[in-house]
Design a protein around this motif. Sequence first.
Motif: not given
Length: 220
Positions: A145-166
């Motif tokens: 649930a929630g964009l923030r939580e999904r964004f964190h999980r996608l970053r942690n799972e490597g779906v998006i790179p750390s540079a994109l997370a920043a």
Amino acid sequence: MGTVYYVGTCPHCLATKRTFTSCRQTLLRKNESGSRWRLQMSCNTCTLRVDVLLASAGLDGPLDGPGSITLPRHGGQIAPALPFVVHAVYPKPRAIPAPFATPLQPADRLSAARARLALGDFEACATLCVSALDLASHDLLPGTAGLRERFHRLRNEGVIPSALAAWGHFVRIEGSAATLLDDDVAEEEAQELLDFTETFLLFAFSRPGAGIAAPRRRAG
């Protein structure tokens, strides 16, 4: 004089399923087989206009009736009693494709955001970008649930790179999407968020293996 409505995609703001309202009609041709008309209509979202080309088995124009009618989609027919047929709508929407394999709904939001940015509606552009990110991340992680939580999980799972997370943190997506929409949005902010949204979709759906990883996450 009556009123005519048409529902379709606006070529200016790229909003889908939007209603257009008649402004004026012009007779193009009239003979024993019927008549052809150009109907100028205004988008009820952005107020810009389109031309709808119509054919009729009768000699009256679409605005000559006393009430209101809704035109069929291109190629359809209203009813035998009112046989107007839509032949074309101009200008045609200029679709700029979303990154390959992006689901339909976030792809539509991205296209609409580009159009709103071009029209100078920066807050609407930001809203559409956030909607695209929300829909896309939900498609990847429907159980979170929630964009923030999904964004964190996608970053942690490597779906998006750390540079994109920043970068996401810089445009205030990682912290809270709502805070971005609470303030006035400048052109630079809207452009930055649009660029981020397109890059996010690219990494999430178009990079090698992305189309395989998403179903595996859904199944898990």
